[in-house]
Design an enzyme around this catalytic site. Structure first.
Site, PDB file in Angstrom:
ATOM      1  N   SER A 105      30.650  68.905  40.714  1.00 41.85           N
ATOM      2  CA  SER A 105      32.024  68.414  40.675  1.00 41.85           C
ATOM      3  C   SER A 105      32.626  68.411  42.081  1.00 41.85           C
ATOM      4  O   SER A 105      32.158  67.676  42.956  1.00 41.85           O
ATOM      5  CB  SER A 105      32.850  69.262  39.702  1.00 41.85           C
ATOM      6  OG  SER A 105      34.163  68.760  39.573  1.00 41.85           O
ATOM      7  N   LEU A 106      33.640  69.231  42.324  1.00 41.53           N
ATOM      8  CA  LEU A 106      34.220  69.384  43.655  1.00 41.53           C
ATOM      9  C   LEU A 106      33.148  69.575  44.724  1.00 41.53           C
ATOM     10  O   LEU A 106      33.282  69.102  45.860  1.00 41.53           O
ATOM     11  CB  LEU A 106      35.160  70.592  43.633  1.00 41.53           C
ATOM     12  CG  LEU A 106      35.471  71.270  44.972  1.00 41.53           C
ATOM     13  CD1 LEU A 106      36.416  70.402  45.766  1.00 41.53           C
ATOM     14  CD2 LEU A 106      36.040  72.659  44.747  1.00 41.53           C
ATOM     15  N   ARG A 130      43.255  65.777  45.537  1.00 47.69           N
ATOM     16  CA  ARG A 130      42.528  65.687  44.270  1.00 47.69           C
ATOM     17  C   ARG A 130      42.973  66.797  43.307  1.00 47.69           C
ATOM     18  O   ARG A 130      43.226  66.562  42.121  1.00 47.69           O
ATOM     19  CB  ARG A 130      41.035  65.778  44.531  1.00 47.69           C
ATOM     20  CG  ARG A 130      40.121  65.735  43.307  1.00 47.69           C
ATOM     21  CD  ARG A 130      38.679  65.890  43.785  1.00 47.69           C
ATOM     22  NE  ARG A 130      37.673  65.759  42.747  1.00 47.69           N
ATOM     23  CZ  ARG A 130      37.128  66.754  42.073  1.00 47.69           C
ATOM     24  NH1 ARG A 130      37.536  68.008  42.290  1.00 47.69           N
ATOM     25  NH2 ARG A 130      36.194  66.539  41.173  1.00 47.69           N
ATOM     26  N   HIS A 214      37.330  66.484  33.987  1.00 43.93           N
ATOM     27  CA  HIS A 214      36.166  65.663  33.626  1.00 43.93           C
ATOM     28  C   HIS A 214      36.198  65.157  32.188  1.00 43.93           C
ATOM     29  O   HIS A 214      35.203  65.210  31.475  1.00 43.93           O
ATOM     30  CB  HIS A 214      34.869  66.437  33.920  1.00 43.93           C
ATOM     31  CG  HIS A 214      34.667  66.686  35.369  1.00 43.93           C
ATOM     32  ND1 HIS A 214      34.368  65.683  36.262  1.00 43.93           N
ATOM     33  CD2 HIS A 214      34.763  67.826  36.096  1.00 43.93           C
ATOM     34  CE1 HIS A 214      34.272  66.207  37.477  1.00 43.93           C
ATOM     35  NE2 HIS A 214      34.522  67.491  37.409  1.00 43.93           N
TER      36      HIS A 214
END
Length: 320
Positions: A105-106, A130, A214
């Protein structure tokens, strides 16, 4: 929501390779990175650069907390990226370089910095935005996330379909064969928890998160992030990255930018990512940054892969 996984096999014609893996949200803890900054000037420089880029002392939040500030998504994301790149710079100074990179992810932002696609200052500013966009996408209490552990094979899709009842609940992180995280509207997530327990899951528990990451509820954050991504330079990568949206190998700056856009409302395909790396000849994985979450998942995905971590000064001796 599931995808077919790559065959579990190595390409025996390839020389064994090393992948650097970069952690995402959930790996943070107060005090992370301080020992690195104290021990290595290269790491200290990264923390100073992050503070300057954000005009905000993110290093102090990493080193001291408090936890309630660190767990705010707009702080968590730049903090974790900064620790990962501080650790990466120490490895680079010692001549350690990856054949592949990947990030959870990140962590894909960290991986792209390591691969030379993103400048660190640009990345740290991007992930602060973000985090803010994700936090603001869903009002508090509307969304939720839950971890389902050892859910019997083949049950996930029917559980999610039955739990939805007109709301959103989808797979958010396909972390390992034994661990799936789901996200969506809070009521639907709670219904999925009860259905998973009834289906034989070993555990099904709500996660203490501030937003349902997500899943389609993140589309407003995705659209806000688009302009920031488009305004940022992405260079072609110095080593390939396997992205977590599609578990696909990428090498161009355009692919890197698009992957960061697509990952926001879609599940992290971590099991498929690791299996893609193994299929490309990766046998050694180094988790670069805070914690050891990814190293733990690695054992469950493929016990044949060798995992190590570098997030504390003492870890360096284990990599030589």
């Amino acid at each position: 929501m599931t995808v077919p996984l790559l065959p579990h096999r190595y390409n025996l014609n390839l020389t064994p390779k090393t992948a650097f893996l970069f952690p995402g949200q959930g790996s943070q803890f107060a005090g992370m990175g301080k020992a690195l900054a104290d021990a290595f000037p290269a790491a200290r420089r990264i923390f100073d650069e992050a503070d300057a880029a954000l005009d905000f002392p993110i290093s102090r939040i990493c080193f001291e907390g408090p936890e309630d500030q660190l767990k705010l998504t707009e702080n968590t994301q730049p903090a974790l990226l900064t620790v990962s790149i501080a650790a990466f710079e120490v490895l680079r100074e010692r001549g350690l370089a990856p054949d592949y990179v990947a990030g959870h992810s990140l962590g894909e932002y960290s991986a792209l910095v390591a691969a030379g696609s993103l400048r660190f200052a640009d990345a740290v500013r991007l992930v602060r935005k973000r985090g803010r966009y994700m936090q603001e996408a869903v009002p508090p209490g509307v969304g939720a996330m839950a971890a389902l552990l050892k859910l019997p094979e083949g049950k996930l899709d029917e559980i999610l379909a039955a739990a939805a009842q007109g709301e959103i609940v989808t797979a958010a992180n396909l972390n390992s064969p034994d661990q799936v995280v789901i996200a969506g509207h809070a009521a639907a997530v709670n219904r999925a928890i009860e259905l998973a327990k009834a289906a034989g899951a070993r555990r099904a528990v709500l996660l203490p998160v501030s937003a349902p990451f997500h899943c389609p509820l993140m589309k407003p954050a995705q659209e806000r992030l688009r302009a920031d991504l488009d305004a940022t330079e992405f260079r072609d990568l110095s080593c390939p990255l396997v992205n977590n949206h599609a578990a696909r190998e990428i090498r161009s700056g355009a692919e890197a930018r698009e992957g960061l856009y697509l990952q926001v409302p879609n599940p992290v395909q971590w099991t498929a990512t690791i299996r893609r790396l193994a299929a490309q000849g990766v046998q050694n994985c180094i988790e670069v940054g805070a914690g050891s979450v990814l190293t733990g998942l690695l054992r469950n995905i493929d016990p044949g892969l060798h995992g190590a971590r570098f997030g504390e000064p003492a870890d360096i001796d284990k990599l030589s």
